[in-house]
Design a protein around this motif. Sequence first.
Motif, PDB file in Angstrom:
ATOM      1  N   MET A 375      -4.018  10.572 -16.190  1.00 59.00           N
ATOM      2  CA  MET A 375      -3.592  11.968 -16.052  1.00 59.00           C
ATOM      3  C   MET A 375      -2.583  12.353 -17.127  1.00 59.00           C
ATOM      4  O   MET A 375      -2.656  13.456 -17.688  1.00 59.00           O
ATOM      5  CB  MET A 375      -3.033  12.219 -14.654  1.00 59.00           C
ATOM      6  CG  MET A 375      -4.092  12.163 -13.570  1.00 59.00           C
ATOM      7  SD  MET A 375      -3.595  12.894 -11.983  1.00 59.00           S
ATOM      8  CE  MET A 375      -2.168  11.892 -11.570  1.00 59.00           C
ATOM      9  N   ALA A 376      -1.656  11.454 -17.443  1.00 50.71           N
ATOM     10  CA  ALA A 376      -0.697  11.755 -18.506  1.00 50.71           C
ATOM     11  C   ALA A 376      -1.400  11.856 -19.860  1.00 50.71           C
ATOM     12  O   ALA A 376      -1.106  12.753 -20.661  1.00 50.71           O
ATOM     13  CB  ALA A 376       0.389  10.680 -18.556  1.00 50.71           C
ATOM     14  N   GLY A 377      -2.337  10.944 -20.121  1.00 53.29           N
ATOM     15  CA  GLY A 377      -3.076  10.999 -21.377  1.00 53.29           C
ATOM     16  C   GLY A 377      -3.954  12.231 -21.474  1.00 53.29           C
ATOM     17  O   GLY A 377      -4.081  12.835 -22.550  1.00 53.29           O
ATOM     18  N   SER A 378      -4.570  12.621 -20.365  1.00 47.33           N
ATOM     19  CA  SER A 378      -5.403  13.828 -20.376  1.00 47.33           C
ATOM     20  C   SER A 378      -4.560  15.066 -20.619  1.00 47.33           C
ATOM     21  O   SER A 378      -4.974  15.985 -21.345  1.00 47.33           O
ATOM     22  CB  SER A 378      -6.155  13.950 -19.050  1.00 47.33           C
ATOM     23  OG  SER A 378      -7.054  12.886 -18.878  1.00 47.33           O
ATOM     24  N   ARG A 379      -3.389  15.120 -20.005  1.00 47.18           N
ATOM     25  CA  ARG A 379      -2.500  16.262 -20.247  1.00 47.18           C
ATOM     26  C   ARG A 379      -2.201  16.394 -21.734  1.00 47.18           C
ATOM     27  O   ARG A 379      -2.284  17.493 -22.304  1.00 47.18           O
ATOM     28  CB  ARG A 379      -1.199  16.084 -19.459  1.00 47.18           C
ATOM     29  CG  ARG A 379      -0.172  17.171 -19.740  1.00 47.18           C
ATOM     30  CD  ARG A 379       1.161  16.869 -19.071  1.00 47.18           C
ATOM     31  NE  ARG A 379       2.182  17.822 -19.503  1.00 47.18           N
ATOM     32  CZ  ARG A 379       3.475  17.728 -19.172  1.00 47.18           C
ATOM     33  NH1 ARG A 379       3.897  16.727 -18.418  1.00 47.18           N
ATOM     34  NH2 ARG A 379       4.336  18.637 -19.616  1.00 47.18           N
ATOM     35  N   LEU A 380      -1.886  15.279 -22.377  1.00 55.83           N
ATOM     36  CA  LEU A 380      -1.600  15.309 -23.814  1.00 55.83           C
ATOM     37  C   LEU A 380      -2.836  15.732 -24.597  1.00 55.83           C
ATOM     38  O   LEU A 380      -2.743  16.489 -25.570  1.00 55.83           O
ATOM     39  CB  LEU A 380      -1.123  13.929 -24.264  1.00 55.83           C
ATOM     40  CG  LEU A 380      -0.644  13.808 -25.708  1.00 55.83           C
ATOM     41  CD1 LEU A 380       0.585  14.686 -25.958  1.00 55.83           C
ATOM     42  CD2 LEU A 380      -0.310  12.345 -26.033  1.00 55.83           C
ATOM     43  N   GLY A 381      -4.011  15.278 -24.164  1.00 63.13           N
ATOM     44  CA  GLY A 381      -5.240  15.643 -24.844  1.00 63.13           C
ATOM     45  C   GLY A 381      -5.502  17.140 -24.821  1.00 63.13           C
ATOM     46  O   GLY A 381      -5.928  17.726 -25.824  1.00 63.13           O
TER      47      GLY A 381
END
Length: 410
Positions: A375-381
């Motif tokens: 979820m944190a990586g997707s937010r950054l994406g």
Amino acid sequence: MGWAEVFPRILGDGLDVEFRAYDGSRAGRAGADIVLELRSPLALSHLAASPDELGLVRAYVTGALEVHGDMHEALSRFPDIAIGEVPTRTKIDLLARLAAQRLWWPVGPPPEEYRPRGGLRHSKLRDSKSVSYHYDVSNRFYEWVLGPSMAYTCAVYPEAGSSLEEAQYTKHDLVARKLGLGEGMRLLDVGCGWGGMVMHAAEHYGVRALGVTLSLQQAQWAQKAIVDRGLADLAEVRHLDYRDVPESDFDAISSIGMTEHIGLGQLPAYFSSLREKLRPGGRLLNHSITRPDGTRGSKPGKFIGRYVFPDGELEGPGTLMSAMHDNGFEVRHTEDLREHYALTLRDWCANLEAHWDEAVDEVGPARARIWRLYMAGSRLGFELNNIQLHQMLGVRLDEGRSGMPLRPSW
């Protein structure tokens, strides 16, 4: 040289990150609010076995590698370094040291890593297994992460500071208004999740709504919620593949977060089957994560593919629009809600952290760490425009008539 000192050699000096290792070594900026810690030699063994993102993920999922501080902030500080960009001398030294770790501490993938067993890609059997892997985790876990709406798709924020619940209500209402829903109409919601759109349409628009999902836990939760809210005379959720829905002649279809699971080769059949379920003049609202362009492959990286969405595929918006146009729909409106998904993930991440200890007790530390990272990586994406979210509204024409307003009414 201690293991912590290897990181600046690979990532570069000057990062606002502290590095620590089990051998007592430290590097980077002492006292930084983000700390990357090698907690065990097993972390190096995972990296030796898979010297790419998969090795890092395995080390983190198993707890051999730890990130102290906010995960989204941590990911935003690390540069995107390819192994080919690492200086040759550093690469040789690192690979030699990792080889010894792999010899002394052999490791395998953690049990949470998904490997497909049985069925061709996107067959009914394999789709059922891959959907169950992601969604049949724990309804209680998802209640903590998603909040009362139990909506696991991009919300629409009236303001950046709007609550998650307000934003999810706004999303469902936007879909309803784009579809032109009204009392007595019939709606099919494919890949309906926990029934949020189905219940919204029934409760606020008087629509007879049917939702279908391949997740048994979702269907059971949704049916109970429908009864508890007094909507059983209008709403229903079935544990069913969309390809097996016997009814047709729907006034509208919503496909929210579904085409990510369909696959490029199946898109023509998917949109054709939805067209056949609609009456002439009926509308389809397709809401899905997309790639920012169509020049890259549609399959996800190793982390997402093995730990989050097995067999998932993301297409460019042009690919989806063409598939709709080529298979019976006239696309009348499209919009990118990329920033809204970043805000949605911000709130889901905050919910997970607020319930972290409970989540670990419910699904185990490895599964909780997977969700924190993804979820944190997707937010950054979404923030960096590596991924987008598009809504596309199409209509099945009725002898050339669309029945659409001359200008959008939503």
